[in-house]
Design a protein around this motif. Structure first.
Motif, mmCIF file in Angstrom:
data_model
loop_
_atom_site.group_PDB
_atom_site.id
_atom_site.type_symbol
_atom_site.label_atom_id
_atom_site.label_comp_id
_atom_site.label_asym_id
_atom_site.label_seq_id
_atom_site.Cartn_x
_atom_site.Cartn_y
_atom_site.Cartn_z
ATOM 1 N N GLU A 1 4.101 -1.824 3.987
ATOM 2 C CA GLU A 1 3.989 -3.329 3.785
ATOM 3 C C GLU A 1 2.839 -3.852 3.156
ATOM 4 O O GLU A 1 1.813 -4.488 3.697
ATOM 5 C CB GLU A 1 4.525 -4.376 4.949
ATOM 6 C CG GLU A 1 5.591 -3.933 5.380
ATOM 7 C CD GLU A 1 6.127 -4.967 6.744
ATOM 8 O OE1 GLU A 1 5.282 -5.666 7.183
ATOM 9 O OE2 GLU A 1 7.351 -4.700 7.229
ATOM 10 N N ARG B 1 3.167 -5.084 -7.157
ATOM 11 C CA ARG B 1 4.075 -4.214 -7.511
ATOM 12 C C ARG B 1 3.722 -3.505 -8.643
ATOM 13 O O ARG B 1 4.159 -2.385 -9.032
ATOM 14 C CB ARG B 1 5.309 -4.908 -7.500
ATOM 15 C CG ARG B 1 6.124 -5.688 -6.405
ATOM 16 C CD ARG B 1 6.476 -4.714 -5.514
ATOM 17 N NE ARG B 1 7.528 -3.814 -5.677
ATOM 18 C CZ ARG B 1 8.022 -2.969 -4.928
ATOM 19 N NH1 ARG B 1 7.629 -2.556 -3.807
ATOM 20 N NH2 ARG B 1 9.184 -2.161 -5.255
ATOM 21 N N ASP C 1 -0.135 -5.226 1.105
ATOM 22 C CA ASP C 1 -0.114 -6.449 0.084
ATOM 23 C C ASP C 1 -0.986 -6.172 -1.212
ATOM 24 O O ASP C 1 -1.941 -6.765 -1.472
ATOM 25 C CB ASP C 1 -0.846 -7.468 0.937
ATOM 26 C CG ASP C 1 -2.255 -7.151 1.572
ATOM 27 O OD1 ASP C 1 -2.559 -5.984 1.439
ATOM 28 O OD2 ASP C 1 -2.991 -8.050 1.983
ATOM 29 N N ASP D 1 6.203 -0.111 0.176
ATOM 30 C CA ASP D 1 7.286 -0.982 0.948
ATOM 31 C C ASP D 1 7.233 -0.790 2.467
ATOM 32 O O ASP D 1 7.070 -1.692 3.349
ATOM 33 C CB ASP D 1 8.534 -0.754 0.493
ATOM 34 C CG ASP D 1 8.848 -1.130 -1.011
ATOM 35 O OD1 ASP D 1 8.055 -1.805 -1.457
ATOM 36 O OD2 ASP D 1 10.070 -0.833 -1.569
ATOM 37 N N ASN D 2 7.080 0.646 2.843
ATOM 38 C CA ASN D 2 7.265 0.898 4.305
ATOM 39 C C ASN D 2 5.669 0.369 5.261
ATOM 40 O O ASN D 2 6.018 0.104 6.225
ATOM 41 C CB ASN D 2 7.684 2.472 4.817
ATOM 42 C CG ASN D 2 9.097 2.376 4.395
ATOM 43 O OD1 ASN D 2 9.999 2.165 5.387
ATOM 44 N ND2 ASN D 2 9.430 2.835 3.175
ATOM 45 N N VAL E 1 5.417 2.722 11.466
ATOM 46 C CA VAL E 1 6.070 3.124 10.367
ATOM 47 C C VAL E 1 6.970 4.201 10.794
ATOM 48 O O VAL E 1 6.681 4.928 11.410
ATOM 49 C CB VAL E 1 5.344 3.372 9.186
ATOM 50 C CG1 VAL E 1 6.093 4.050 8.057
ATOM 51 C CG2 VAL E 1 4.232 2.140 8.743
ATOM 52 N N LYS F 1 0.810 -2.281 7.574
ATOM 53 C CA LYS F 1 1.779 -2.378 8.859
ATOM 54 C C LYS F 1 1.396 -0.798 10.053
ATOM 55 O O LYS F 1 0.957 0.050 9.505
ATOM 56 C CB LYS F 1 3.224 -1.965 8.448
ATOM 57 C CG LYS F 1 4.272 -2.078 9.437
ATOM 58 C CD LYS F 1 5.617 -1.996 8.717
ATOM 59 C CE LYS F 1 6.545 -2.072 10.044
ATOM 60 N NZ LYS F 1 8.033 -2.116 9.634
#
Length: 169
Positions: A39, A44, A41, A36-37, A7, A4
């Motif tokens: 994003e 997890r 890919d 998460d922030n 942020v 991303k």
């Protein structure tokens, strides 16, 4: 890896604190919040790499788990994944950023240490008195990692963008 481009460092920090407060260990919370922030890919399951590094590296009390999480997270962005020499520019950069985080952490805690035992020695660990300090260290470390990533990759910190838009000319 997709990342991303904009942020909020403050959100990274808050999410890490929330993750820690709700059951992740410090190290896991840093990794999860940054993943998460930004994003990322990536699976997890990467968070699982951090599980053994929590509580001062598996409850040994050595290096603070939040700092361990920060180091692991910097490796996600800047580490190498292919066999190469010790002078590989990618690993050299990752190690320099890790050193920066390490030295910053020692100063930022006000305790001039990275050792979990030293950072928590004033607390009765059986009573959980250290919890709020650990929440704070987790958030501040995740925030610093986000700042480093944003700076190094030329991304936008939404907090700075927002503060610029509220200033009067």
């Amino acid at each position: 890896m997709n990342i991303k481009q904009e942020v909020s460092v403050n959100k990274v920090k808050k999410d890490a604190e929330d993750y820690f407060s709700n059951g992740f260990f410090c190290c896991e919370a840093v990794v999860a919040s940054v993943m998460d922030n930004f994003e990322l890919d990536i699976p997890r399951e990467v968070i699982g790499m951090a599980s053994g590094m929590a509580v001062g590296a598996g409850r040994s009390g050595c290096m603070c788990g939040a700092l361990n999480g920060g180091i692991l997270t910097l490796g996600i962005f800047f580490g190498r994944s292919q066999l190469s020499g010790k002078d590989d520019p990618k690993v050299v950069k990752c190690m320099a950023l890790t050193h920066e985080l390490h030295d910053w952490f020692k100063q930022a805690t006000g305790k001039n240490s990275t050792c979990c035992r030293v950072l928590t020695r004033e607390f009765d660990m059986s009573k959980g008195e250290h919890f709020q300090q650990c929440v704070y260290f987790t958030g501040m470390t995740a925030g610093k990692v986000a700042e480093i990533v944003i700076r190094e990759l030329g991304l936008t910190n939404l907090d700075k963008k927002e503060s610029l838009s509220t200033q009067t000319v």
